[in-house]
Design a protein around this motif. Sequence first.
Motif, short mmCIF file in Angstrom:
data_model
loop_
_atom_site.label_atom_id
_atom_site.label_comp_id
_atom_site.label_asym_id
_atom_site.label_seq_id
_atom_site.Cartn_x
_atom_site.Cartn_y
_atom_site.Cartn_z
N ASN A 9 0.79 -1.24 0.00
CA ASN A 9 0.00 0.00 0.00
C ASN A 9 0.82 1.29 0.00
O ASN A 9 0.24 2.37 -0.04
N ILE A 10 2.14 1.20 0.10
CA ILE A 10 2.97 2.40 0.17
C ILE A 10 3.69 2.61 -1.16
O ILE A 10 4.60 1.87 -1.50
N GLY A 11 3.21 3.60 -1.89
CA GLY A 11 3.83 3.95 -3.16
C GLY A 11 4.75 5.15 -2.99
O GLY A 11 4.99 5.62 -1.87
N LYS A 12 5.22 5.64 -4.10
CA LYS A 12 6.17 6.75 -4.09
C LYS A 12 5.62 7.99 -3.39
O LYS A 12 6.28 8.58 -2.54
N GLU A 13 4.39 8.38 -3.73
CA GLU A 13 3.80 9.59 -3.15
C GLU A 13 3.60 9.45 -1.64
O GLU A 13 3.94 10.36 -0.87
N MET A 14 3.06 8.33 -1.20
CA MET A 14 2.84 8.13 0.24
C MET A 14 4.18 8.07 0.97
O MET A 14 4.31 8.64 2.06
N ALA A 15 5.16 7.42 0.39
CA ALA A 15 6.48 7.35 1.03
C ALA A 15 7.07 8.76 1.18
O ALA A 15 7.65 9.09 2.22
N LEU A 50 -9.65 8.68 4.91
CA LEU A 50 -9.80 7.36 5.53
C LEU A 50 -9.05 6.28 4.76
O LEU A 50 -8.43 5.40 5.36
N VAL A 51 -9.09 6.32 3.45
CA VAL A 51 -8.41 5.29 2.65
C VAL A 51 -6.91 5.29 2.94
O VAL A 51 -6.28 4.23 3.00
N HIS A 52 -6.35 6.46 3.18
CA HIS A 52 -4.93 6.54 3.53
C HIS A 52 -4.67 5.87 4.88
O HIS A 52 -3.66 5.19 5.06
N LEU A 56 -2.21 2.73 5.57
CA LEU A 56 -1.16 2.70 6.60
C LEU A 56 -1.29 1.47 7.48
O LEU A 56 -0.31 0.78 7.77
N GLU A 57 -2.51 1.19 7.93
CA GLU A 57 -2.72 0.02 8.78
C GLU A 57 -2.40 -1.26 8.03
O GLU A 57 -1.76 -2.17 8.55
N GLY A 58 -2.82 -1.33 6.77
CA GLY A 58 -2.51 -2.50 5.96
C GLY A 58 -1.02 -2.68 5.78
O GLY A 58 -0.50 -3.81 5.84
N ASN A 66 -7.59 -3.47 1.51
CA ASN A 66 -8.94 -4.02 1.39
C ASN A 66 -9.08 -5.39 2.06
O ASN A 66 -10.17 -5.94 2.08
N CYS A 67 -8.00 -5.90 2.63
CA CYS A 67 -8.05 -7.18 3.35
C CYS A 67 -8.12 -6.98 4.87
O CYS A 67 -8.11 -7.96 5.62
N LEU A 68 -8.20 -5.74 5.31
CA LEU A 68 -8.35 -5.49 6.75
C LEU A 68 -9.69 -6.04 7.23
O LEU A 68 -10.66 -6.04 6.47
N THR A 69 -9.75 -6.45 8.47
CA THR A 69 -11.00 -6.96 9.01
C THR A 69 -12.02 -5.84 9.12
O THR A 69 -11.66 -4.66 9.23
N GLU A 70 -13.28 -6.20 9.12
CA GLU A 70 -14.34 -5.20 9.26
C GLU A 70 -14.22 -4.47 10.60
O GLU A 70 -14.47 -3.27 10.69
N GLU A 71 -13.83 -5.19 11.62
CA GLU A 71 -13.65 -4.58 12.95
C GLU A 71 -12.55 -3.52 12.91
O GLU A 71 -12.71 -2.42 13.44
#
Length: 85
Positions: A9-15, A50-52, A56-58, A66-71
Amino acid sequence: MSDLRSMPNIGKEMAQKLSSVGIDSAEKLTAAGAKQAFSKLKAEYPGICLVHLYALEGAIENVMFNCLTEETKRELKEFSDFWKN
């Protein structure tokens, strides 16, 4: 220290954004945690959303966001909603 872009999930811009707030390695992101990293980013880049936070959590959990748990998504959304006020 590991490159941030080695994490999911960490690309050039986020890095680049993370580095600009003092989080310049995978280890520093993991140590800070998604919420603290998001808080630092939000203060510097108000458009961060929120998507960011999910990304980060992923990255920390070593999964695509998109594989994070619903909780986990629910908890992160509550945290993100705090920034809307």
